[in-house]
Design an enzyme around this catalytic site. Structure first.
Site, short mmCIF file in Angstrom:
data_model
loop_
_atom_site.label_atom_id
_atom_site.label_comp_id
_atom_site.label_asym_id
_atom_site.label_seq_id
_atom_site.Cartn_x
_atom_site.Cartn_y
_atom_site.Cartn_z
N PHE A 133 -8.62 -28.83 30.84
CA PHE A 133 -9.88 -29.56 31.10
C PHE A 133 -10.20 -30.08 29.67
O PHE A 133 -10.23 -29.32 28.41
CB PHE A 133 -10.93 -28.52 31.61
N ASP A 202 -9.72 -19.83 29.94
CA ASP A 202 -10.62 -20.43 30.32
C ASP A 202 -10.47 -19.99 31.79
O ASP A 202 -9.72 -20.58 32.59
CB ASP A 202 -10.53 -21.95 30.28
N TYR A 227 -21.50 -21.95 37.24
CA TYR A 227 -22.14 -22.55 38.28
C TYR A 227 -21.22 -23.07 39.16
O TYR A 227 -21.44 -23.85 40.24
CB TYR A 227 -22.87 -23.90 37.49
N LYS A 228 -20.06 -22.78 39.22
CA LYS A 228 -19.12 -23.02 40.10
C LYS A 228 -18.97 -22.08 41.18
O LYS A 228 -19.73 -21.65 42.05
CB LYS A 228 -17.57 -23.49 39.62
N ARG A 395 -10.05 -33.94 45.69
CA ARG A 395 -10.21 -32.41 45.38
C ARG A 395 -11.17 -31.63 46.27
O ARG A 395 -12.21 -32.22 46.71
CB ARG A 395 -10.61 -32.40 43.98
#
Lengths: 436, 436
Positions: A133, A202, A227-228, A395
């Site tokens: 990322f 990560d 927050y995922k 996705r």
């Protein structure tokens, strides 16, 4: 794979037999939405509005400054850390919820570099995947630049081969944000350690999504996102973990008062707290932390139903089903599979590549397909590619807490209808999309 | 000072004539509380609960990932920055609300050091006051240590004398958190510039409390706090400002994706955005940012009534009154004044020193006095001293948005009664107090 084609009735029967099905009631999903973007922003837990309102009007409004002690605000990063810890294989008091993933990465990567180079200053490399990322790469680039080190980016298949006596830290994301490919944390960590390097993981697309065993894997440092899959709300505070063997070694450079050994002594010199508390820095956003606690509660609601293992089994069943149905019902439309078929290498999402079957060199149409799906209430997202090796991607995240088998059926039906309709021939990607 | 002693009736008359009086209705103050701790955590604005609820249930719950664009989440740091800017003399697009004060200080101090030392690498000193807020010193200590620089701490009266050709950056807090003493930003900045140094200003106790003119003072960098006089809520995001002449020079080291020139291009290499946007890093806590917006609105509610100048005039009248009444009605109890009498040197708080009149070398009783006041609904706070030069302090913040003249009267009456009662002879300070 089944030999008889799966039907909607089959999916509905699986929902009826799913022991995790009732967990969906822990969330406030909008009517008419099939939400396949929990890998970007998790759904609102039903308990969150009342909890946040209580923090705002009761703890802040009535308690005012007294709530730092009486409402336990000061302990929130540790308390939430201890709630999250078992979901990622961390022990008690090893993890805190605080700041953002980027900032936490800066802290742990800095510490990892100091530790790795203490006895081996010739190790000047940070190795990572080129497809990691981007913000992780930016933070590593910054630290490398500040300290005269080198950031080496390689293709996923070249990571292990890049581990040599020049490498200080191997920095990887456990589940790739684009493809959903998952690494074997224990195997890769062992290889890094064998080469004398430390690991920074990560867990943005792992925590709450797949079983993680940080201690079992002998990992060195980890960070991740609230927050995922943790359903903590937009921009929820992130988390940071250090293995106890490293936690009290070296300062992290963001040496704020909340990470001080005696934060209320107000001494002019910094003395870091022992353990993970030294990875705290400044005063934390309490409203957002409080919401994160409700998100963590949704994961623990599955504890009595088999916990992360049960969630993982359902996640794999959902992604298997999605792949099967897409391949059976959307054939001939230029879709491919970016996510590994092997369960051990798959996160909780499925990424489809798209190449225009009428014009392989033309616009992929992937963005327009995602927009057309969103218009139909099927929310996934789009990730732009960068050439033939990395095509544009559609996705779809599958959060077993609130996604069912019939949802997968309907999502694929909408995808099939969009593809059949030609609606994907709309204008190309032209919007911002502020998510990972 | 008046020659006739001020009475409660006088205070009530002043409230009745106060054009700012109605602003108190913008807040939800608990019944029976006189809140003199807005310098630590501002009071809940009446608009905040509904706004936060709307963000939670509407923007997050219903809008889900779409709200990054449709609800403007992505622009919040800039939008709030532009709302705050006029309160501190910053121009449009010069300021963003993000992260914590400690983290923002790390960013700007790093940048200031790079700029100051670009043409003068022999400048190796960061100068600050020994009595600066500790977290600022910790962050400076960390950067000095990383970069082989020196952090020089001096007494307030020695700051200007410490400015020589070895100084790269002068880092000061505009209003001292303990004493409430305010510096002349323009004068000190000019002295720093004359010596070839840059300035970094901490506005934690200034923004929303006193008029600040960053551009007029030719300041270089500034940071500040959202949860004190800006009423943004517990741990509200902080802010960061850079003068346009510096804003696009050098990266700040927390180079996260939100500060990238093209954050959605997902390129593997970092290219900082132009201007203040490069001081953004990771994804921000949206619930807490939304609450901060309501806090900023309370300040702007005074715009039509004279704005910061009117708030400042009332603040000085309140602190003058408090000093007058304490001196007139609480004499003989060992209280002293730590805050300057001169208006130009006073923030929006009054700090009283306390030495036990019966035993000057014994416990000061200041902590017990503050606790006894809190039990009576008069909320101020305690700051431990460190010897005769810095006695224990009772700290009282006066926020003109919600404090009136009769409140001051009643607060002093409670203080007098506590002192007369001997209740201050309770056990000494033994609690955490997680605030600045």
């Amino acid at each position: 794979m089944t030999t008889t084609p799966t039907t909607l009735a089959d999916c509905q029967a699986r929902d009826a037999q799913d022991p995790l099905r009732a967990l969906k009631n822990l969330f406030q999903l909008p009517q008419g939405v099939i939400y396949l973007d929990g890998n970007s922003l998790g759904v609102l837990p039903a308990a969150t509005p009342a909890r946040v309102a209580q923090v705002v009007t009761g703890e802040w409004g009535d308690g005012l400054i007294r709530s730092w002690n009486s409402a336990g605000w000061f302990d929130l990063p540790q308390r939430l850390g201890n709630q999250l810890a078992p979901l990622v294989g961390a022990g008690p008091n090893q993890l805190v919820c605080t700041d953002s993933t980027s900032i936490n990465l800066y802290k742990v990567l800095s510490a990892a570099l100091n530790i790795a180079r203490e006895d081996a200053p010739q190790r000047k490399r940070i190795v990572s995947e080129r497809s990691n990322f981007p913000t992780d790469l930016y933070i590593a680039e910054s630290l490398a630049r500040e300290r005269g080190l080198e950031l080496v980016l390689v293709e996923p298949e070249d990571v292990l081969g890049a581990l040599d006596a020049q490498v200080a830290v191997l920095m990887l994301t456990h589940v790739n944000y684009r493809t959903g490919a998952m690494l074997d944390m224990a195997e890769v960590t062992a290889a890094a350690h064998a080469a004398g390097a430390l690991t920074v993981w990560d867990l943005a697309h792992s925590a709450g999504a797949v079983p993680v065993d940080l201690q079992g894997a002998q990992a060195d440092f980890a960070i991740g996102c609230g927050y995922k899959y943790l359903n903590g709300g937009p921009g929820a505070p992130a988390f940071v973990w250090a293995h106890p063997r490293h936690a009290s070694r070296f300062w992290q450079p963001l040496s704020g008062w909340w990470g001080h050994a005696a934060p209320f002594a107000f001494t002019p010199d910094y003395q870091p707290a022992e353990g993970i508390a030294r990875y705290l820095c400044g005063t934390q956003p309490i409203l957002s932390l409080a919401a994160l606690e409700c998100g963590l509660d949704t994961l623990h609601a599955a504890d009595a139903l088999g916990g992360m293992a049960a969630l993982r089994a359902k996640s794999l069943a959902l992604t298997d089903l999605f792949i099967e149905l897409v391949e059976a019902r959307c054939a001939g439309h230029g879709l491919g599979l970016a996510t590994p078929r092997a369960h051990a290498q798959r996160g909780s999402q499925v990424s489809l590549t798209r190449i225009n079957p009428d014009d392989p060199n033309g616009p992929s149409g992937a963005y327009a397909i995602v927009q057309a799906l969103i218009a139909r209430g099927v929310i996934g997202d789009f990730r732009r590619g960068d050439g033939a090796a990395h095509p544009d991607i559609l996705r779809f995240g599958f959060t077993p807490l609130y996604i069912g088998y019939a949802d997968v059926w309907h999502a694929v039906e909408h995808l099939r209808e969009v593809l059949d309709s030609g609606a994907w021939q709309a204008p190309e990607f032209n919007q911002n999309h502020a998510v990972t």
